[in-house]
Design an enzyme around this catalytic site. Structure first.
Site, mmCIF file in Angstrom:
data_model
loop_
_atom_site.group_PDB
_atom_site.id
_atom_site.type_symbol
_atom_site.label_atom_id
_atom_site.label_comp_id
_atom_site.label_asym_id
_atom_site.label_seq_id
_atom_site.Cartn_x
_atom_site.Cartn_y
_atom_site.Cartn_z
ATOM 1 N N LYS A 97 68.554 46.850 -20.831
ATOM 2 C CA LYS A 97 69.507 45.900 -20.243
ATOM 3 C C LYS A 97 70.058 45.008 -21.361
ATOM 4 O O LYS A 97 69.292 44.341 -22.072
ATOM 5 C CB LYS A 97 68.742 45.048 -19.236
ATOM 6 C CG LYS A 97 69.487 44.727 -17.988
ATOM 7 C CD LYS A 97 68.520 44.101 -17.004
ATOM 8 C CE LYS A 97 69.216 43.454 -15.864
ATOM 9 N NZ LYS A 97 68.298 42.719 -15.017
HETATM 10 O O1 G3P Z 1 69.421 41.247 -11.416
HETATM 11 C C1 G3P Z 1 69.797 39.933 -11.764
HETATM 12 C C2 G3P Z 1 69.157 38.959 -10.855
HETATM 13 O O2 G3P Z 1 67.774 38.853 -11.115
HETATM 14 C C3 G3P Z 1 69.790 37.616 -10.830
HETATM 15 O O3 G3P Z 1 69.580 37.091 -9.575
HETATM 16 O O4 G3P Z 1 69.429 35.386 -7.832
HETATM 17 O O5 G3P Z 1 68.890 34.774 -10.211
HETATM 18 O O6 G3P Z 1 71.223 35.210 -9.520
HETATM 19 P P1 G3P Z 1 69.792 35.534 -9.274
#
Ligand code: G3P
Length: 271
Positions: A97
């Site tokens: 990633k």
């Molecule tokens: O895959 C990316 C994810 O972990 C981000 O999620 O909810 O922190 O925006 P969030």
């Protein structure tokens, strides 16, 4: 459409794979920290390497994204190659990633470090998931550099629009696909919601026959997953709570209560 679990918690990974409902895993440094801290709190000794390898084995046959932490091209290439060499032999399912752009607000001249790292890692035949994508243009550049997956973050676009409009919200609250009808900041340079970001990206990839897969990320509720599926995302990644929400409806529960109450003893004895 493929569903990925966005988690580094082994028990969650095991559970979704045991049900056959999961097609891959996405991890990032924050998720790994959360999982390891949880184990340490319980007094368990953790080897991070062993822990990640367990996750890779459970997910064998499906992609697992592991993220680099360096912010310059050379550093990301070194880390990406090292991560791939160390972890890919376990189950041959590692994707690296890489953030699309690693520069901090005050920095100039680092705009393409992520893109260059993607190009080099792909040259070395390492599969790449390009992360932290917030515009279809970033997605297009990542795809041209050869990223296998391109991950636009839907939920964080919704957060941005809600914050700019000084709205109170919980991260998992549904945000309308068509955006807000009132407020000063109705869009982020033409993107009216997180799902709109996914929809525009998927449409551009469709029109131009781009092979990279659109991985809708930062999803926090079941309706967002549905809308991303309709918008043409190839993959949706979400936390375990969102998987649970996808399985749930109040009428399913009411129906269970009623069937259970009504079921005659003779029938219960038969089944
Ligand atoms: O895959 C990316 C994810 O972990 C981000 O999620 O909810 O922190 O925006 P969030």
């Amino acid at each position: 459409m493929k569903l990925f679990l966005d988690s580094a918690i082994l028990s969650e990974i095991e559970y979704v794979y045991s049900m056959g409902i999961c097609d891959g895993i996405t991890m990032n440094p924050s998720l790994v920290k959360k999982a390891v801290d949880k184990l340490k709190e319980k007094g368990e000794h953790v080897s991070l390497e062993g822990y990640i390898k367990k996750a890779l084995k459970i997910a064998k046959g499906t992609p697992v994204s592991l993220e680099v932490t360096a912010r310059d091209t050379a550093g990301m290439i070194v880390q990406g190659k090292r991560l791939f060499k160390k972890f890919n032999p376990t189950a041959r399912n590692v994707y690296i990633k890489v953030p699309v752009n690693t520069s901090f607000p005050e920095e100039k001249g680092k705009e393409f470090d992520g893109i260059l790292a993607i190009k080099e890692l792909r040259k070395a035949k390492i599969p790449v998931n390009c992360t932290l994508v917030f515009t279809p243009e970033q997605a297009l550049l990542a795809a041209k550099a050869g990223a296998n997956f391109v991950s636009p973050f839907a939920g964080r676009i919704d957060d941005l629009l809600r914050k700019e409009n000084k709205m109170k919200f919980d991260k998992s609250d549904y945000f309308p696909i068509e955006g807000l009808s009132k407020g000063k900041h109705l869009d982020d340079n033409g993107i009216v919601s997180g799902v709109d970001l996914i929809a525009q990206t998927a449409e551009i990839f469709r029109i131009h026959g781009i092979k990279s897969e659109v991985l809708a990320a930062s999803l926090r509720n079941a309706r967002q997953v549905r809308e991303c599926a309709l918008a043409g995302a190839d993959i949706a990644t979400m936390g375990f709570e969102t998987f649970k929400e996808m399985a749930t409806h109040k009428l399913t529960m009411d129906g269970m209560v009623k069937f259970t109450e009504d079921s005659p003893k003779e029938y219960d004895d038969l089944v």
